[in-house]
Scaffold this active site. Structure first.
Site, PDB file in Angstrom:
ATOM      1  CG  HIS A 123      -2.020  -0.949   1.222  1.00 12.48           C
ATOM      2  ND1 HIS A 123      -3.306  -0.593   0.935  1.00 12.48           N
ATOM      3  CD2 HIS A 123      -2.039  -2.289   1.453  1.00 12.48           C
ATOM      4  CE1 HIS A 123      -4.091  -1.655   0.988  1.00 12.48           C
ATOM      5  NE2 HIS A 123      -3.348  -2.702   1.303  1.00 12.48           N
ATOM      6  CD  GLU A 130      -0.126   1.559   4.436  1.00 15.43           C
ATOM      7  OE1 GLU A 130      -0.003   2.275   3.400  1.00 15.43           O
ATOM      8  OE2 GLU A 130      -1.214   1.066   4.802  1.00 15.43           O
TER       9      GLU A 130
END
Length: 376
Positions: free
Chosen positions: A260, A336
Site C-alpha cells: 500500500h 506502507e
C-alpha cells in the site's frame, strides 16, 4: 494556443472550475467514480510553455486525507517517464501548485502513475521466464482481466503471496511489485535464487484494475474499498477480493505481503495483525523477526513511526492482512510507502517515487528469505 486542461486518459482525474487566467486556475479534485473519496488527481496542461501557472485545488481541505497535503509536493512530467516534484502549498483549505512549464505539454499528478499498459507489460515480460506461469483469475466489474503471476515451482512446500493496489491510487505499490518480480527472476540475485529454492510466489500486481484506469484513489467500479471486503466479498461488489481469496483457500498461504501507500506519514513501515485476539506469541516473534531483517535489508524501512497499536474491532477481519493471518495462521503484513517523501532520507527533486519503491521491492527479498528459512 490557449491553455487547455484535460483528463481523458488512463487514470486521469480532475474537474476544471476556471482556466481563463494562468495565474488563477481553479480546480477541484474529482471524486472516485462511485464513492465520495476525494484525493487522487492526474491531468494534462497544454499551451503554457514559459507561462507561470498557479493552480488552486479548491476542495483540498475536504479531501479524504487532508493531512496528506501538509509538507506535500505534487509531481509533474513532460514525458510521463521522468517525474519531478513541483512547489506546492496548502493553507488548510486550498492547495496550490505553482509551476512554469518548460514545454507545451505537461502532466501533474498526486503520485507517479503506474499505467494499465505498463501493468500489462509487467505481466507479459514476466511470463517469458520459464519460472513463471500467468494465470487469469477472472474478470472485474468493468470486464478487465484480474491476473496473477505464479513464480517458481507450484509443488514447493511454502506459499508466498504478494498483492498490491487494493487501493488503486496507491501506485507506488505496483512500482514495488515491478522491482520485486525483477529481483526474484534475476539469476544474478542470490536472494531471489534462494527464495525460489524455498517457496513458490503468487503475485497479484494490481488488485483493482478498474479503479486504476478510472482514476480512483481507494475504490473499485462498484465503489467498494477492497481492503474492507475480505470477510464477505461478493462477485457483484468486490470480485477482485472474492477471486483472490478463493484462490488463496485453494492453494494455501504461508506468508503474505499486502502492498500500500500512506497519504500522511512520510515513512516506510509495516502494519501487522497483533490486534487479533488469537495472535500468538509465536506470531509476535515471527513478525518481529521479519521487521528486524527488513531493517537490515533496507535503510528506507523503519519501525519507529507507523499506525501504532490498534484495538480489535468488527472492522478488523474485513481487512486483508489480519483476515489472512486469522484464516491461515500465517505471517501477513501490510507494507506502507509514502506519497510524500521518506523523511529519514529525503530527495527534494523527486521525493519518494516509483524507482525507490521498486528498489524497496528488491530489498524485501532478504527478510522474506529469512522468514522462509525460519519456518522450516
Amino acid at each position: 494556443m490557449p491553455i487547455k486542461i484535460s483528463q481523458q486518459f488512463d487514470a486521469g482525474a480532475i474537474e476544471v472550475v476556471r482556466a481563463d487566467d494562468p495565474a488563477a486556475i481553479d480546480l477541484n479534485i474529482r471524486k472516485d467514480s462511485h464513492a465520495d473519496i476525494v484525493q487522487w488527481f492526474y491531468y494534462r496542461v497544454q499551451g503554457a510553455q514559459g507561462t507561470p501557472l498557479s493552480m488552486n485545488f479548491l476542495n483540498a481541505g475536504s479531501a479524504a486525507y487532508p493531512d496528506g497535503w501538509k509538507d506535500y509536493q505534487a509531481v509533474a512530467s513532460y514525458d510521463r517517464d521522468s517525474w519531478f516534484r513541483v512547489p506546492t502549498t496548502y493553507d488548510g483549505k486550498t492547495m496550490t501548485i505553482n509551476h512554469t512549464p518548460e514545454h507545451d505539454s505537461v502532466y501533474y499528478a498526486y503520485f507517479e502513475p503506474y499505467s494499465w499498459e505498463r501493468h500489462l507489460a509487467l505481466l507479459d515480460n514476466a511470463q517469458l521466464s520459464p519460472l513463471v506461469k500467468l494465470v487469469d483469475l477472472g474478470s472485474t466489474i468493468d470486464g478487465r482481466d484480474l491476473n496473477m503471476l505464479v513464480i517458481g515451482d507450484p509443488e514447493a512446500e511454502q506459499k508466498v503471496w504478494v498483492i498490491a493496489r487494493q487501493h488503486p491510487g496507491e501506485t507506488m505499490a505496483e512500482w514495488f511489485v515491478e522491482g520485486f518480480v525483477e529481483a526474484l527472476l534475476d539469476p544474478a540475485n542470490p536472494f531471489g535464487r534462494q527464495c525460489l529454492n524455498e517457496a513458490v510466489f503468487y503475485v497479484v500486481p494490481n488488485m483493482n484494475p478498474d479503479g486504476s484506469v478510472r482514476g480512483n484513489l481507494r475504490t473499485n467500479a462498484a465503489g467498494a474499498n477492497l481492503n474492507r471486503e475480505w470477510l464477505n466479498p461478493t462477485m457483484e461488489r468486490s470480485p477482485e477480493v472474492f477471486l483472490v481469496k478463493q484462490k488463496m483457500h485453494e492453494i494455501g498461504v504461508d506468508l503474505c505481503l499486502d502492498i500500500h501507500g500512506d497519504e500522511g506519514l512520510p515513512y516506510v513501515f509495516v502494519a501487522g495483525s497483533e490486534s487479533l485476539p488469537t495472535f500468538t506469541a509465536d506470531q509476535v516473534e515471527a513478525q518481529q523477526y521479519f521487521i528486524d531483517n527488513f531493517l537490515i535489508a533496507s535503510p528506507d524501512f523503519q519501525d519507529e513511526y507507523g499506525y501504532g497499536e490498534t484495538p480489535y474491532t468488527d472492522e478488523t477481519l474485513t481487512m486483508g492482512s489480519p483476515h489472512i493471518t486469522h484464516a491461515f495462521g500465517c505471517l501477513s503484513l501490510t507494507l506502507e510507502m509514502p506519497f510524500k517523501d521518506n523523511a529519514n532520507d529525503p530527495d527534494p527533486e523527486v521525493g519518494w517515487n516509483g524507482a525507490r519503491s521498486a528498489e524497496l521491492g528488491k530489498a524485501i527479498l532478504q527478510p522474506v528469505l529469512q522468514s522462509l528459512l525460519a519456518q522450516q
